[in-house]
Design a protein around this motif. Structure first.
Motif, PDB file in Angstrom:
ATOM      1  N   SER A  29       0.845  -1.194   0.000  1.00 46.03           N
ATOM      2  CA  SER A  29       0.000   0.000   0.000  1.00 46.03           C
ATOM      3  C   SER A  29       0.883   1.247   0.000  1.00 46.03           C
ATOM      4  O   SER A  29       2.013   1.207   0.456  1.00 46.03           O
ATOM      5  N   ASN A  31       0.656   5.015   1.426  1.00 47.22           N
ATOM      6  CA  ASN A  31      -0.128   5.889   2.291  1.00 47.22           C
ATOM      7  C   ASN A  31      -0.111   7.332   1.800  1.00 47.22           C
ATOM      8  O   ASN A  31      -1.130   8.013   1.799  1.00 47.22           O
ATOM      9  N   THR A  53      -3.121  11.701   0.483  1.00 49.12           N
ATOM     10  CA  THR A  53      -3.170  10.408   1.160  1.00 49.12           C
ATOM     11  C   THR A  53      -3.984   9.420   0.324  1.00 49.12           C
ATOM     12  O   THR A  53      -4.621   9.783  -0.675  1.00 49.12           O
ATOM     13  N   SER A  54      -3.968   8.173   0.766  1.00 48.05           N
ATOM     14  CA  SER A  54      -4.732   7.149   0.063  1.00 48.05           C
ATOM     15  C   SER A  54      -6.237   7.395   0.169  1.00 48.05           C
ATOM     16  O   SER A  54      -7.013   6.860  -0.624  1.00 48.05           O
ATOM     17  N   ARG A  72      -4.485  11.230  -7.494  1.00 46.41           N
ATOM     18  CA  ARG A  72      -3.835   9.922  -7.539  1.00 46.41           C
ATOM     19  C   ARG A  72      -4.818   8.856  -7.957  1.00 46.41           C
ATOM     20  O   ARG A  72      -6.040   9.021  -7.795  1.00 46.41           O
ATOM     21  N   ASN A  74      -5.211   5.093  -6.944  1.00 43.33           N
ATOM     22  CA  ASN A  74      -4.710   4.079  -6.021  1.00 43.33           C
ATOM     23  C   ASN A  74      -4.539   2.720  -6.700  1.00 43.33           C
ATOM     24  O   ASN A  74      -3.621   1.973  -6.373  1.00 43.33           O
ATOM     25  N   ASN A  77      -1.310   3.037  -8.685  1.00 43.08           N
ATOM     26  CA  ASN A  77      -0.155   3.577  -7.948  1.00 43.08           C
ATOM     27  C   ASN A  77       0.485   4.752  -8.679  1.00 43.08           C
ATOM     28  O   ASN A  77       1.712   4.826  -8.851  1.00 43.08           O
ATOM     29  N   GLY A 100       4.968   4.152   2.033  1.00 42.96           N
ATOM     30  CA  GLY A 100       3.963   3.126   2.249  1.00 42.96           C
ATOM     31  C   GLY A 100       4.519   1.865   2.846  1.00 42.96           C
ATOM     32  O   GLY A 100       5.535   1.895   3.563  1.00 42.96           O
TER      33      GLY A 100
END
Length: 121
Positions: A29, A31, A53-54, A72, A74, A77, A100
């Motif tokens: 992940s 973060n 942030t995520s 972003r 997720n 990535n 992360g």
């Protein structure tokens, strides 16, 4: 974890550029993803420009608020920085950053190679 940045270049004052950065590797992940910059003389430390942030929470340097937008994906990535109303003082090398967790459980902090943004007439 490797970060590959792209999208820098030369633009006139008032113009726009979009930077993108893709992370790859043994990632569990990410973060935080963000962008930093360091000016031409490189005498100063890299300064934070924007991060996300995520969960999609964002933060910006005062000097870019209202002009830059970070986003972003997720699932892929990736992180992008849309830069509008560019000023000569935005000229710098821009670095993407990611923090992360690895698949092994350890943490990571990685930097991209830097991409030059030059704002000049």
């Amino acid at each position: 974890v490797q970060l590959q940045a792209s999208g820098g270049g030369l633009v006139q004052p008032g113009g726009s550029l979009r930077l993108s950065c893709a992370a790859s590797g043994s990632i569990f992940s990410i973060n935080h993803m963000g962008w930093y910059r360091r000016d031409q003389d490189q005498e100063k430390e890299r300064e934070p420009v924007a991060n996300i942030t995520s969960y999609g929470n964002t933060a910006y340097a005062e000097s870019v608020k209202g002009r830059f937008a970070i986003s972003r994906d997720n699932a892929k990535n990736t992180v992008s920085l849309q830069m509008n109303s560019l000023k000569p003082e935005d000229t710098a090398v821009y670095y993407c950053n990611a923090r992360g967790i690895l698949l092994t459980g350890g943490g990571f902090t990685s930097w991209g190679q830097g991409t030059q943004v030059t704002v000049s007439s």
